[in-house]
Write a protein that holds these residues in place. Structure first.
Motif, PDB file in Angstrom:
ATOM      1  N   ASP A 564     -24.983  18.842 -22.405  1.00  0.00           N
ATOM      2  CA  ASP A 564     -25.340  18.672 -23.821  1.00  0.00           C
ATOM      3  C   ASP A 564     -25.122  17.246 -24.300  1.00  0.00           C
ATOM      4  O   ASP A 564     -25.225  16.964 -25.489  1.00  0.00           O
ATOM      5  CB  ASP A 564     -24.556  19.658 -24.690  1.00  0.00           C
ATOM      6  N   LEU A 565     -24.806  16.333 -23.384  1.00  0.00           N
ATOM      7  CA  LEU A 565     -24.575  14.934 -23.755  1.00  0.00           C
ATOM      8  C   LEU A 565     -25.663  14.031 -23.174  1.00  0.00           C
ATOM      9  O   LEU A 565     -26.246  14.323 -22.134  1.00  0.00           O
ATOM     10  CB  LEU A 565     -23.218  14.446 -23.227  1.00  0.00           C
ATOM     11  N   ASP A 566     -25.893  12.920 -23.857  1.00  0.00           N
ATOM     12  CA  ASP A 566     -26.636  11.823 -23.241  1.00  0.00           C
ATOM     13  C   ASP A 566     -25.612  11.020 -22.438  1.00  0.00           C
ATOM     14  O   ASP A 566     -24.469  10.851 -22.866  1.00  0.00           O
ATOM     15  CB  ASP A 566     -27.286  10.951 -24.313  1.00  0.00           C
ATOM     16  N   ILE A 567     -26.018  10.526 -21.287  1.00  0.00           N
ATOM     17  CA  ILE A 567     -25.057   9.860 -20.407  1.00  0.00           C
ATOM     18  C   ILE A 567     -25.446   8.409 -20.182  1.00  0.00           C
ATOM     19  O   ILE A 567     -26.580   8.105 -19.834  1.00  0.00           O
ATOM     20  CB  ILE A 567     -24.953  10.595 -19.060  1.00  0.00           C
ATOM     21  N   SER A 568     -24.482   7.521 -20.429  1.00  0.00           N
ATOM     22  CA  SER A 568     -24.643   6.096 -20.111  1.00  0.00           C
ATOM     23  C   SER A 568     -23.677   5.751 -18.990  1.00  0.00           C
ATOM     24  O   SER A 568     -22.537   6.211 -18.983  1.00  0.00           O
ATOM     25  CB  SER A 568     -24.339   5.229 -21.331  1.00  0.00           C
ATOM     26  N   GLN A 569     -24.143   4.933 -18.080  1.00  0.00           N
ATOM     27  CA  GLN A 569     -23.341   4.650 -16.899  1.00  0.00           C
ATOM     28  C   GLN A 569     -23.290   3.143 -16.648  1.00  0.00           C
ATOM     29  O   GLN A 569     -24.323   2.499 -16.515  1.00  0.00           O
ATOM     30  CB  GLN A 569     -23.950   5.374 -15.699  1.00  0.00           C
ATOM     31  N   ILE A 570     -22.077   2.607 -16.635  1.00  0.00           N
ATOM     32  CA  ILE A 570     -21.890   1.204 -16.235  1.00  0.00           C
ATOM     33  C   ILE A 570     -21.714   1.203 -14.726  1.00  0.00           C
ATOM     34  O   ILE A 570     -20.683   1.645 -14.211  1.00  0.00           O
ATOM     35  CB  ILE A 570     -20.661   0.577 -16.931  1.00  0.00           C
ATOM     36  N   ASP A 571     -22.728   0.733 -14.017  1.00  0.00           N
ATOM     37  CA  ASP A 571     -22.717   0.863 -12.562  1.00  0.00           C
ATOM     38  C   ASP A 571     -22.563  -0.467 -11.840  1.00  0.00           C
ATOM     39  O   ASP A 571     -22.990  -0.621 -10.697  1.00  0.00           O
ATOM     40  CB  ASP A 571     -23.982   1.584 -12.086  1.00  0.00           C
ATOM     41  N   GLU A 572     -21.962  -1.450 -12.515  1.00  0.00           N
ATOM     42  CA  GLU A 572     -21.649  -2.711 -11.831  1.00  0.00           C
ATOM     43  C   GLU A 572     -20.360  -3.273 -12.410  1.00  0.00           C
ATOM     44  O   GLU A 572     -20.021  -3.040 -13.580  1.00  0.00           O
ATOM     45  CB  GLU A 572     -22.795  -3.712 -11.968  1.00  0.00           C
ATOM     46  N   LEU A 573     -19.633  -3.995 -11.601  1.00  0.00           N
ATOM     47  CA  LEU A 573     -18.385  -4.611 -12.038  1.00  0.00           C
ATOM     48  C   LEU A 573     -18.643  -6.055 -12.456  1.00  0.00           C
ATOM     49  O   LEU A 573     -19.617  -6.675 -12.024  1.00  0.00           O
ATOM     50  CB  LEU A 573     -17.358  -4.582 -10.906  1.00  0.00           C
ATOM     51  N   PRO A 574     -17.767  -6.605 -13.319  1.00  0.00           N
ATOM     52  CA  PRO A 574     -17.923  -8.022 -13.697  1.00  0.00           C
ATOM     53  C   PRO A 574     -17.904  -8.916 -12.463  1.00  0.00           C
ATOM     54  O   PRO A 574     -17.200  -8.620 -11.494  1.00  0.00           O
ATOM     55  CB  PRO A 574     -16.689  -8.277 -14.584  1.00  0.00           C
ATOM     56  N   PRO A 575     -18.673 -10.003 -12.471  1.00  0.00           N
ATOM     57  CA  PRO A 575     -18.726 -10.901 -11.304  1.00  0.00           C
ATOM     58  C   PRO A 575     -17.366 -11.550 -11.044  1.00  0.00           C
ATOM     59  O   PRO A 575     -16.580 -11.765 -11.957  1.00  0.00           O
ATOM     60  CB  PRO A 575     -19.772 -11.944 -11.706  1.00  0.00           C
ATOM     61  N   GLY A 576     -17.110 -11.818  -9.777  1.00  0.00           N
ATOM     62  CA  GLY A 576     -15.884 -12.529  -9.435  1.00  0.00           C
ATOM     63  C   GLY A 576     -14.718 -11.636  -9.080  1.00  0.00           C
ATOM     64  O   GLY A 576     -13.699 -12.124  -8.572  1.00  0.00           O
ATOM     65  N   ARG A 577     -14.823 -10.334  -9.310  1.00  0.00           N
ATOM     66  CA  ARG A 577     -13.716  -9.439  -8.982  1.00  0.00           C
ATOM     67  C   ARG A 577     -13.634  -9.258  -7.471  1.00  0.00           C
ATOM     68  O   ARG A 577     -14.621  -8.964  -6.811  1.00  0.00           O
ATOM     69  CB  ARG A 577     -13.888  -8.083  -9.655  1.00  0.00           C
TER      70      ARG A 577
END
Length: 813
Positions: A564-577
């Protein structure tokens, strides 16, 4: 394909190596990884393979042809799907090979639905009204949730004993359950000389291929009676035809049948009447005082009640998607006439478990979209623009995409209900601040609720740094907040002076009243009950909702748990980690980890040492953190200061220990899993996890995420005393991958959803048959059909039976 099994072994090895090397499309001696997979999947499967699986096999060839053009997350997802498909295909192949050695015994029909008289059958009839079941048994049956006939029908077996495989005596194999039909060559019945209460029926049975010696044991004085024993022997006179079912075992005389069941037949062509012989026998979850025979007996005697069940699923849909009728599924899940019928019954009932969940989710989702929000957002973009300039780094593409999705929701006339998920360190808090500022620009207030004081304080400390520069007010409310401060927060919320309140469960208490609550953010929402989340939402009038989780959820689980939710996904990490160097160590190798901790601390860094629990447990044999803290302080690291953090400390004590660790007053922190989420100490570079086999993969990944938060190289050691292949294979996943979504997908496959997310808290039902790891195709089919039905009639008025069943299941949940 001449040797399918060998192909699967080679393919699986290639996939494992690609995972180990980081999904880089490795170059082999002859072919690149993707080319090898493409060529392998281009070869045809045997004619015995179902067309649907042949088609999917060839589709993999097409997908691997474009492997080099896929993004890293897409490559990982493809490999996950491939391994799951190969695993299922291999299982099917092994079953088909086994089946070819057998034929099915001739058995009588247990229940003929079509021949049942039209008796008045009531599914809601209580079991205590049935004859032959005493009050004590009724009480025990109620303990396992069996109160009505409906409960019986939907009490699915947990396993099966497959006696529906008739073999000749020469073809029996150790470890298999089989049925043999032969003639009695010799029979004897005697009382054991070593145990006067044990009587033994000894049979030698032969068929045209050989003979076998069988023993059946009877314990008790009444079986030692000579007259009774002679009566039994007369049943099995020489040349009597008998059917025998049991488990093939090896003893000193050769192969025999264990736990055997025997029935005398008229001749070799007679049907087996017993429902314990020659059939696929159901095995149920039990309680003390209840055995399988009792459950089988009362289910058989009431199985005709299945005839009265009206199937809610429309006939056209069942026909189109090859779903058998519900009454047939219920009969065959309990007493299947063949393995094929059992598989079809399972498919239909698994579909139902997924379908009604999806139907409920989609119905609520569509109903929410129809309702207009009373919150009119008209952001001026000033605060978000200023905040963007304050950031000392560039947002990732993934963060920008998710921010745009959220702002689009906030600008719409419908209330947002979105889940934001991302890996450890992916920048979810920064995204949440953009949502907060957009809300504040429109004149509304925001509430951010976290499950622990540690995590709530972590959010507050991050946000306040930026809010001070934006001249905005933010407060923290937890169980530790003093009364005078609480009262001032209550007053400022009511007047609207306080735009943002961060806190724990304290936010849902009765005194809390907002003047104009427009956005609710719930972090790690699966740690809150449904009622707790609802109470916070009721502090406003249809506020927008943003849920966040640092526990990445595989797509299959997200479809089910958050339909019942819309899903957003952060699928990358900040550069340099930098990647965290992860190593699995057997117990006696732990000294290597201690040496590295010593080196890191000498250079000014810090380390965690984590234990599963805080007290000794004879059952689990886990070292206690408290005892180990003493040993580490006195024997291993006597020159360093070592802190201790565990769940029995109150909030003030926990905060003091963490603050002291943050200030480097402690160089090493011995802790239980309370540091799993929310603890952010960039100077910590080593994570050592004791008894790592006791944790799930997702939890280990979360713990590992407490290090690697700076530019320093970081390390994670997984200590285990177990050398079993399954344990090492599980832990090696952490060595191979830093990707939380890939790891959680593997965790789902290994442990199931409940242990990953605590699904009881989330309102997800316990599936009796369905597996989110193994039944992905049925899950997606159920979602497709649910979408079609809801799009045609959101209120389900055209589907009265579906509507009633959905209401019934929702009530039970």
């Amino acid at each position: 394909m001449t040797s399918e099994n060998s192909y699967w072994v080679r393919l699986d090895k290639a996939l494992s190596i690609e995972i180990e090397r980081g999904f880089i499309n490795i170059q082999g001696e002859q072919y690149q990884f993707s080319e090898y997979l493409r060529l392998s999947f281009s070869q045809s499967l045997s004619d015995k393979t179902p067309n649907s699986k042949k088609q999917r096999w060839l589709q993999f060839a097409e997908r691997y042809a474009s492997y080099s053009n896929l993004t890293l997350p897409q490559r990982k997802q493809l490999i996950i799907e491939t391994r799951q498909f190969l695993h299922k295909l291999r299982q099917d192949f092994e079953i088909s090979v086994k089946r070819s050695d057998y034929r099915q015994p001739k058995t009588s029909t247990l229940i003929n639905i079509e021949s049942i008289l039209s008796d008045e059958l009531n599914l809601e009839q209580y079991l205590h009204a049935l004859q032959g079941i005493g009050p004590r048994k009724i009480e025990l049956l109620e303990k396992i949730g069996l109160e009505t006939i409906r409960d019986l029908l939907f009490y699915y077996p947990r396993d099966y004993i497959n006696y529906a495989r008739q073999v000749t005596i020469s073809n029996i194999k150790e470890g298999e359950t089989v049925t043999i039909i032969g003639r009695v060559k010799r029979c004897n019945f005697f009382t054991s000389s070593k145990n006067k209460k044990l009587s033994i029926l000894e049979l030698v049975v032969q068929d045209h291929t050989g003979e076998i010696k069988l023993n059946r044991f009877f314990s008790g004085n009444r079986f030692t009676n000579k007259g009774w024993q002679e009566k039994q022997k007369r049943q099995y006179i020489r040349s009597t035809v008998i059917a025998v079912s049991g488990l093939v075992k090896q003893n000193r005389y050769g192969l025999t049948l264990d736990n055997l069941e025997i029935e005398v037949l008229d001749d070799f062509n007679s049907s087996i009447e017993s429902w314990n012989i020659g059939r696929i026998l159901p095995v149920y979850s039990l309680t003390e005082g209840i055995d399988n025979n009792l459950i089988r007996k009362i289910i058989i005697s009431n199985l005709k009640s299945a005839k009265t069940i009206l199937d809610p699923l429309p006939i056209l849909l069942k026909s189109k998607y090859d779903l058998i009728d519900l009454k047939d599924a219920l009969i065959n899940i309990h007493f299947p006439t063949s393995l094929d019928f059992l598989e079809r019954a399972r498919r239909r009932l698994i579909f139902d478990e997924f379908f009604y969940l999806q139907l409920g989710f989609l119905k609520r989702r569509q109903e929410r979209k129809v309702l207009k929000t009373i919150n009119s957002f008209t952001p001026n973009r000033y605060l978000t623009h200023q905040f963007n300039k304050l950031l000392p780094f560039e947002l990732t593409k993934s963060q920008r995409r998710v921010i745009n999705e959220i702002i689009k929701d906030l600008d719409s006339l419908q209330s947002m209900n979105r889940l934001l998920q991302g890996d450890v360190g992916s920048g979810k808090t920064i995204v949440a601040i953009f949502a907060i500022l957009t809300t504040l620009e429109s004149g509304y207030q925001v509430a951010l609720m976290a499950p622990t004081e540690v995590l709530a304080e972590q959010h507050y400390n991050k946000i306040v740094l930026y809010f001070n520069q934006l001249y905005l007010s933010v407060e923290l409310l937890t169980g530790s907040t003093k009364k005078s401060k609480r009262n001032e927060i209550y007053r400022q919320l009511l007047t609207g002076e306080l735009p943002l309140l961060v806190g724990t469960h304290a936010l849902i208490q009765e005194p809390i009243k907002f003047k104009k609550l427009g956005l609710v953010i719930i972090d790690e929402q699966h740690r809150f009950g449904v009622e707790q989340r609802t109470r916070l939402l009721n502090k406003g009038k249809s506020p927008h909702v943003l849920s966040m989780t640092a526990t990445p959820i595989p797509r299959t689980l997200a479809l089910t748990l958050h339909g019942d939710l819309d899903i957003s996904q952060i699928d990358e990490l900040p550069p340099g980690r930098k990647a965290i160097e992860t190593k699995v160590l057997i117990g006696n190798q732990k000294q290597k980890a201690y040496e590295l901790i010593n080196q890191e601390v000498i250079q000014g860094r810090q380390a965690y040492i984590v234990f599963p629990m805080i007290e000794e447990s004879e059952k689990l044999d886990i070292k206690a953190a408290i005892e180990e803290h003493k040993k580490l302080s006195k024997e291993i690291f006597p020159s360093f200061s070592i802190g201790l953090l565990h769940g029995r400390l109150n909030a003030l004590e926990k905060n003091k220990v963490l603050n002291d660790f943050r200030d480097n007053k402690y160089q090493i922190m011995v802790s239980t899993t309370v540091i799993e989420v929310g603890v952010d100490i960039p100077n910590a570079t080593v994570m050592l996890i004791e008894n790592a086999e006791r944790f799930g993969l997702s939890q280990l990944h979360q713990l590992r995420g407490r290090v690697g938060r700076s530019s320093f190289s970081s390390y994670c050691f997984l200590i285990t005393s177990t050398k079993t292949p399954n344990t090492l294979e599980k832990l090696n996943v952490l060595e191979q991958s830093q990707d939380g979504f890939f790891i959680s997908e593997m965790d789902l496959k290994l442990r199931g959803p409940g242990t990953i997310l605590g699904t009881r808290q989330s309102g997800l039902p316990d599936f009796a048959l369905a597996s989110l790891a193994d039944n992905k195709e049925i899950l997606e089919l159920s979602k497709l059909i649910a979408e079609k039905i809801i799009s045609s009639d959101i209120k389900l008025n055209s589907f009265p039976l579906l509507k009633r069943e959905l209401q019934y299941r929702s009530m039970r949940l």
